[in-house]
Design a protein around this motif. Structure first.
Motif, PDB file in Angstrom:
ATOM      1  N   PRO A   1      42.699  34.429  33.417  1.00 42.44           N
ATOM      2  CA  PRO A   1      41.374  34.570  34.006  1.00 42.44           C
ATOM      3  C   PRO A   1      40.823  35.974  33.898  1.00 42.44           C
ATOM      4  O   PRO A   1      39.623  36.167  33.929  1.00 42.44           O
ATOM      5  N   GLN A   2      41.706  36.966  33.786  1.00 40.00           N
ATOM      6  CA  GLN A   2      41.221  38.339  33.741  1.00 40.00           C
ATOM      7  C   GLN A   2      40.924  38.825  32.333  1.00 40.00           C
ATOM      8  O   GLN A   2      40.498  39.945  32.148  1.00 40.00           O
ATOM      9  N   SER A   3      41.178  38.006  31.320  1.00 40.41           N
ATOM     10  CA  SER A   3      40.828  38.417  29.969  1.00 40.41           C
ATOM     11  C   SER A   3      39.339  38.633  29.908  1.00 40.41           C
ATOM     12  O   SER A   3      38.569  37.901  30.501  1.00 40.41           O
TER      13      SER A   3
ATOM     14  N   TRP B   1      56.715  62.359  25.405  1.00 39.14           N
ATOM     15  CA  TRP B   1      56.828  61.106  26.128  1.00 39.14           C
ATOM     16  C   TRP B   1      55.445  60.588  26.496  1.00 39.14           C
ATOM     17  O   TRP B   1      54.446  61.319  26.460  1.00 39.14           O
ATOM     18  N   ARG B   2      55.421  59.308  26.868  1.00 38.76           N
ATOM     19  CA  ARG B   2      54.169  58.671  27.267  1.00 38.76           C
ATOM     20  C   ARG B   2      54.466  57.526  28.231  1.00 38.76           C
ATOM     21  O   ARG B   2      55.440  56.781  28.047  1.00 38.76           O
ATOM     22  N   LEU B   3      53.624  57.382  29.267  1.00 45.13           N
ATOM     23  CA  LEU B   3      53.757  56.321  30.256  1.00 45.13           C
ATOM     24  C   LEU B   3      52.385  55.722  30.516  1.00 45.13           C
ATOM     25  O   LEU B   3      51.408  56.449  30.726  1.00 45.13           O
ATOM     26  N   SER B   4      52.286  54.396  30.481  1.00 43.61           N
ATOM     27  CA  SER B   4      51.019  53.724  30.763  1.00 43.61           C
ATOM     28  C   SER B   4      51.275  52.503  31.629  1.00 43.61           C
ATOM     29  O   SER B   4      52.366  51.911  31.600  1.00 43.61           O
ATOM     30  N   ALA B   5      50.251  52.106  32.403  1.00 40.98           N
ATOM     31  CA  ALA B   5      50.390  50.964  33.299  1.00 40.98           C
ATOM     32  C   ALA B   5      49.038  50.321  33.534  1.00 40.98           C
ATOM     33  O   ALA B   5      47.988  50.978  33.477  1.00 40.98           O
ATOM     34  N   THR B   6      49.064  49.025  33.798  1.00 39.14           N
ATOM     35  CA  THR B   6      47.856  48.289  34.144  1.00 39.14           C
ATOM     36  C   THR B   6      48.235  47.082  34.984  1.00 39.14           C
ATOM     37  O   THR B   6      49.402  46.678  35.006  1.00 39.14           O
ATOM     38  N   ALA B   7      47.254  46.516  35.689  1.00 42.62           N
ATOM     39  CA  ALA B   7      47.487  45.337  36.525  1.00 42.62           C
ATOM     40  C   ALA B   7      46.240  44.473  36.530  1.00 42.62           C
ATOM     41  O   ALA B   7      45.114  44.980  36.492  1.00 42.62           O
ATOM     42  N   LYS B   8      46.442  43.163  36.558  1.00 46.84           N
ATOM     43  CA  LYS B   8      45.340  42.203  36.601  1.00 46.84           C
ATOM     44  C   LYS B   8      45.132  41.765  38.045  1.00 46.84           C
ATOM     45  O   LYS B   8      45.975  41.082  38.626  1.00 46.84           O
ATOM     46  N   LEU B   9      44.006  42.167  38.602  1.00 45.00           N
ATOM     47  CA  LEU B   9      43.684  41.864  39.986  1.00 45.00           C
ATOM     48  C   LEU B   9      42.410  41.029  40.039  1.00 45.00           C
ATOM     49  O   LEU B   9      41.885  40.607  39.012  1.00 45.00           O
ATOM     50  N   GLY B  10      41.911  40.789  41.248  1.00 43.69           N
ATOM     51  CA  GLY B  10      40.664  40.064  41.390  1.00 43.69           C
ATOM     52  C   GLY B  10      40.862  38.567  41.304  1.00 43.69           C
ATOM     53  O   GLY B  10      41.946  38.029  41.551  1.00 43.69           O
ATOM     54  N   SER B  11      39.794  37.879  40.933  1.00 43.27           N
ATOM     55  CA  SER B  11      39.778  36.424  40.893  1.00 43.27           C
ATOM     56  C   SER B  11      39.136  35.958  39.604  1.00 43.27           C
ATOM     57  O   SER B  11      38.780  36.753  38.736  1.00 43.27           O
ATOM     58  N   ARG B  12      38.966  34.631  39.505  1.00 43.83           N
ATOM     59  CA  ARG B  12      38.304  34.083  38.312  1.00 43.83           C
ATOM     60  C   ARG B  12      36.834  34.486  38.258  1.00 43.83           C
ATOM     61  O   ARG B  12      36.235  34.504  37.192  1.00 43.83           O
TER      62      ARG B  12
ATOM     63  N   VAL C   1      42.628  57.728  33.810  1.00 42.76           N
ATOM     64  CA  VAL C   1      42.683  56.650  34.796  1.00 42.76           C
ATOM     65  C   VAL C   1      41.325  55.963  34.812  1.00 42.76           C
ATOM     66  O   VAL C   1      40.283  56.621  34.744  1.00 42.76           O
ATOM     67  N   GLY C   2      41.331  54.655  34.850  1.00 44.13           N
ATOM     68  CA  GLY C   2      40.075  53.916  34.808  1.00 44.13           C
ATOM     69  C   GLY C   2      40.214  52.542  35.415  1.00 44.13           C
ATOM     70  O   GLY C   2      41.297  52.115  35.830  1.00 44.13           O
ATOM     71  N   VAL C   3      39.101  51.838  35.446  1.00 40.77           N
ATOM     72  CA  VAL C   3      39.094  50.470  35.967  1.00 40.77           C
ATOM     73  C   VAL C   3      38.084  49.656  35.171  1.00 40.77           C
ATOM     74  O   VAL C   3      37.008  50.150  34.813  1.00 40.77           O
ATOM     75  N   GLU C   4      38.467  48.445  34.891  1.00 34.20           N
ATOM     76  CA  GLU C   4      37.620  47.524  34.137  1.00 34.20           C
ATOM     77  C   GLU C   4      37.232  46.364  35.044  1.00 34.20           C
ATOM     78  O   GLU C   4      38.087  45.745  35.676  1.00 34.20           O
ATOM     79  N   PHE C   5      35.938  46.091  35.109  1.00 36.01           N
ATOM     80  CA  PHE C   5      35.410  44.976  35.895  1.00 36.01           C
ATOM     81  C   PHE C   5      34.901  43.896  34.947  1.00 36.01           C
ATOM     82  O   PHE C   5      34.225  44.198  33.954  1.00 36.01           O
ATOM     83  N   THR C   6      35.211  42.644  35.275  1.00 35.15           N
ATOM     84  CA  THR C   6      34.796  41.526  34.443  1.00 35.15           C
ATOM     85  C   THR C   6      34.185  40.431  35.311  1.00 35.15           C
ATOM     86  O   THR C   6      34.769  40.061  36.340  1.00 35.15           O
ATOM     87  N   VAL C   7      33.021  39.960  34.906  1.00 33.67           N
ATOM     88  CA  VAL C   7      32.411  38.777  35.529  1.00 33.67           C
ATOM     89  C   VAL C   7      32.354  37.712  34.444  1.00 33.67           C
ATOM     90  O   VAL C   7      31.366  37.619  33.702  1.00 33.67           O
TER      91      VAL C   7
ATOM     92  N   LEU D   1      35.611  37.474  39.576  1.00 30.65           N
ATOM     93  CA  LEU D   1      35.522  38.915  39.362  1.00 30.65           C
ATOM     94  C   LEU D   1      36.898  39.447  39.006  1.00 30.65           C
ATOM     95  O   LEU D   1      37.807  39.458  39.844  1.00 30.65           O
ATOM     96  N   GLY D   2      37.076  39.858  37.762  1.00 33.88           N
ATOM     97  CA  GLY D   2      38.326  40.458  37.334  1.00 33.88           C
ATOM     98  C   GLY D   2      38.290  41.960  37.531  1.00 33.88           C
ATOM     99  O   GLY D   2      37.293  42.620  37.213  1.00 33.88           O
ATOM    100  N   ILE D   3      39.354  42.509  38.081  1.00 32.48           N
ATOM    101  CA  ILE D   3      39.479  43.953  38.285  1.00 32.48           C
ATOM    102  C   ILE D   3      40.796  44.386  37.653  1.00 32.48           C
ATOM    103  O   ILE D   3      41.856  43.896  38.035  1.00 32.48           O
ATOM    104  N   ARG D   4      40.713  45.294  36.693  1.00 38.03           N
ATOM    105  CA  ARG D   4      41.919  45.720  35.986  1.00 38.03           C
ATOM    106  C   ARG D   4      41.995  47.245  35.943  1.00 38.03           C
ATOM    107  O   ARG D   4      41.420  47.886  35.077  1.00 38.03           O
ATOM    108  N   PRO D   5      42.708  47.861  36.892  1.00 40.48           N
ATOM    109  CA  PRO D   5      42.936  49.301  36.785  1.00 40.48           C
ATOM    110  C   PRO D   5      43.891  49.597  35.637  1.00 40.48           C
ATOM    111  O   PRO D   5      44.790  48.805  35.339  1.00 40.48           O
TER     112      PRO D   5
END
Length: 724
Positions: free
Chosen positions: A87-89, A474-485, A531-537, A487-491
């Motif tokens: 749903p967060q794609s 070295w390099r470190l990266s992270a992300t998470a799929k939050l929100g709902s169908r 650092v960022g955040v992606e919003f999806t409707v 409204l997707g929120i992906r920091p």
């Protein structure tokens, strides 16, 4: 000052075709539709060093196009993802058969040999697909990247002339360029010249921003541009293309492709010639160019779990250029001359992949070779720089799942790589240099995905160098799929270190009376994060991504003048800084209408506090992509903005560096195409539609208004579907 020219019949035809398409765009716009907005993820190759597993046998399906994070504003055609959509794609959608190469059924399908989903990596990135390139009718790869988030393009010469790309305010030789996985940077100066890189056979371009040395080693200080050529999978196809237009430009190309996962291949040849325009702002001499590009790529399976992939590319650019001069007390500018250049690039490679235990363990052996030859002819004589890089090694990937522990997936990759560089300089007079160096790199990467919601990637690399101290990055990266169908929120976030080796010319190059090498140079070093955040409707087809970045640079290599006006390279004291904000948004208004925008704020400072030259503090673009008339017609409008840009000019008679500011400008282009029948399309475009007078580099002229038109014909097998 530009010389005005009357449009030739061919130029008027191109203008007429574009205007006709614009009139057709008054076709009524249907109401917005919510269908097709649940999207598969974009697969990205350059964000991982993991060896790809074998392709699974798939059936032909219809999937939506997607607009990747911070991507160039245009619909995107993608291959089927390796996992089911979430749903967060993100991204707007237009249903399109994956057997086609995007907007046109005659296109070549972009293929992905491996990688990870974009929404499962914390790396800030942009993906430009072949469909986006086709929509804008960009003929040079650099034009397809112009004004994307964090991307600065500077062209010093004419069409095919020296073109540099900077990422997030870093130097041009801080951008690592890969072509089909092969490092394409010139080992003499560390940079890649985008001037002659034609875009017609590119399947996708991935721009990974931020320090990437943990994955790729030297040169990846500002980021990586990963260019992937079409590999020929799909129906048997022959494509012919021809176009002509302003500046007495003529271009033609032919490609042959076809195959399935067992055997596939593509061979393509393209040529482009133009009389060009005058690089001198005060002259009347036209500076033309001649470009030729040959691409061959393919692969075959010896067994279901044993695959060999081959790739080769040659591009040759010949062109006219101008020197710089001015009366005493004035700033030097390009001045008409008979100077010419030739740039010849070869990249070739072979990869052998072997899968074991149901693709849980994959081995890969690789051998790559890059050769570059640049020759300049001027009133001082003929000079040349030849360089080569040979890379070979082994990589392995282990994939595991722990369903009873956090429902996690694990990927462990290890890689051992040997790299040998060499270069030879032949100045116009006196003795040159012939030197080389080697390094051995060991890389390890671990990725974990928890419950298909949270993803972390960690990479460490150690380089054993021959001519400079060893280093570990070295390099470190992270992300998470939050929100709902709804409204997707992906920091997303990443942090890492980077190193840039001195170039071979800086260490060993020698030009009698002008340049003296410095073998004691230390590598440039950098630490950075974003650092960022992606919003999806999804139901509204809206995507918004905002990213803040911050990066420093120490041991910066610059120029110093020695007694006798001989220059050399030195490590400068202090710390340079780069920080800013990148914003990208897209809105799928209707099934056929996509609006997109991008903006970058950049504050790049030298150690003394001055702004870095050729980095605009504000840049951005707006795009409108409209498909109509049962998807036979397509109209693309693009407007790119560049704010006041600091640059450096040289005061005569001693070429004393002097700060100047280049005026802001808008570049507007319009591209249109129409499918007359199956396999036959006409197209036309306007470049610099408002004939803006601007400079990307002080003292060098730029092209004015231009119009082009052409024809594309494709022959393919009867059913027009790829063999699976």
């Amino acid at each position: 000052m530009r010389s005005s020219k009357r449009l030739s019949p061919l130029q008027r035809a191109g203008l007429c075709a574009t205007c006709t398409a614009a009139l057709l765009a008054t076709h009524p716009v249907p109401s917005a539709q919510a269908q097709g907005t649940q999207l598969p993820g974009v697969v990205v190759e350059g964000a991982t060093i993991a060896v790809p597993p074998a392709r699974r046998r798939t059936r032909q399906v219809t999937i939506p196009q997607t607009q990747p994070q911070a991507s160039a504003p245009a619909p995107v055609a993608l291959p089927a993802p390796p996992v089911s959509p979430s749903p967060q794609s993100t991204g707007p959608a237009t249903p399109q058969p994956i057997a086609t190469g995007g907007g046109q059924p005659t296109g070549n399908p972009p293929t992905v040999a491996g990688g990870i989903r974009r929404d499962e990596t914390g790396t800030s990135l942009t993906v430009v697909t072949s469909d986006q390139i086709a929509a804008s009718q960009a003929r040079f790869a650099a034009d397809a990247l112009r004004a994307l988030p964090g991307v600065s393009v500077n062209r010093t010469g004419g069409f095919g002339g020296l073109t540099n790309i900077r990422l997030r305010g870093a130097e041009s030789n801080h951008t690592l360029v890969l072509i089909d996985g092969i490092v394409a940077n010139d080992s003499a100066d560390g940079a890649f010249d985008f001037g002659g890189l034609l875009a017609g056979d590119i399947a996708r371009i991935e721009i990974l921003r931020g320090p990437q040395s943990g994955l790729f080693g030297s040169n990846a200080l500002g980021g990586v541009i990963n260019i992937i050529t079409k590999d020929g999978r799909g129906p048997a196809r022959i494509t012919l293309r021809t176009e002509g237009g302003s500046f007495d430009t003529a271009a033609a190309g032919v490609s042959l492709s076809g195959g399935n996962d067992w055997a596939h291949g593509l061979i393509a040849y393209r040529a482009r010639t133009t009389n060009g325009f005058d690089l001198s702002p005060i002259g009347r001499e036209e500076d033309g160019s001649r470009l030729a590009s040959f691409v061959a790529r393919g692969g075959f399976k010896l067994a279901p779990n044993l695959k060999i992939d081959l790739t080769a590319r040659n591009q040759v650019t010949r062109g006219d250029t101008d020197g710089q001069s001015a009366p005493a007390g004035q700033l030097a500018i390009a001045t008409d001359s008979a100077d010419t250049f030739r740039y010849d690039l070869w990249v070739a490679g072979v990869n052998v992949r072997y899968d074991m235990f149901g693709d849980r363990l994959t081995h890969n052996l690789f051998f790559n070779r890059r050769m570059t030859d640049r020759t300049n002819v001027s009133s001082f004589g003929t000079s040349s720089n030849d360089s080569a890089t040979t890379t070979y090694g082994y990589a392995g990937t282990l994939r595991l799942r722990t369903r009873l522990f956090a429902a996690a997936s694990h990927t462990l990759t290890w890689k051992l790589q040997q790299e040998d560089e060499s270069f030879k300089t032949t100045p116009s007079f006196g003795a040159g240099a012939n030197e080389g160096r080697s390094r051995l790199a060991a890389i390890a990467q671990y990725r974990i995905g928890i419950a298909k919601r949270a993803f972390v990637t960690a990479t460490v690399r150690h380089d054993d160098n021959e001519t400079v101290p060893d280093f570990t990055t070295w390099r470190l990266s992270a992300t998470a799929k939050l929100g709902s169908r709804r409204l997707g929120i992906r920091p997303h976030a990443s942090v890492g270190t980077a190193v840039k080796l001195p170039t071979l010319f800086e260490q060993f190059g020698f030009v009698p009376g002008f340049f003296q090498p410095n073998p004691n140079l230390e590598p440039e070093e950098s630490f950075g994060f974003d650092v960022g955040v992606e919003f999806t409707v999804p139901q509204a087809g809206i995507v918004l991504d905002v990213t803040y970045f911050n990066q420093d640079l120490t041991n910066k290599i610059g120029s110093q003048t020695l007694p006798g006006f001989i220059s050399t390279s030195v490590n400068q004291p202090g710390t340079s800084t780069r920080e800013g904000v990148e914003v990208a948004a897209s809105w799928k208004v209707t099934r056929g209408l996509l609006l997109s925008a991008a903006y970058t704020y950049l504050d790049a400072r030298e150690a003394n506090g001055q702004r870095e030259v050729r980095r605009a503090p504000h840049s951005g673009r707006f795009d409108l992509d409209y498909t109509f008339d049962a998807e036979r017609a397509r109209l693309k409008l693009s407007a790119a903005y560049t704010h006041d840009t600091p640059d450096v000019a040289f005061l005569q008679p001693f070429f004393t560096p002097t700060r100047v500011t280049l005026d802001p400008y808008w570049l507007v282009s319009v591209a249109a195409s129409y499918k007359l029948r199956q396999g036959v399309s006409v197209f036309g475009r306007l470049e610099n539609a408002f004939d803006v007078d601007y400079q990307e580099v002080f003292g060098f002229n730029t092209p004015g208004f231009a119009a082009y038109a052409g024809l594309k014909v494709t022959f393919e097998d009867a059913d027009g579907t790829p063999v699976r």
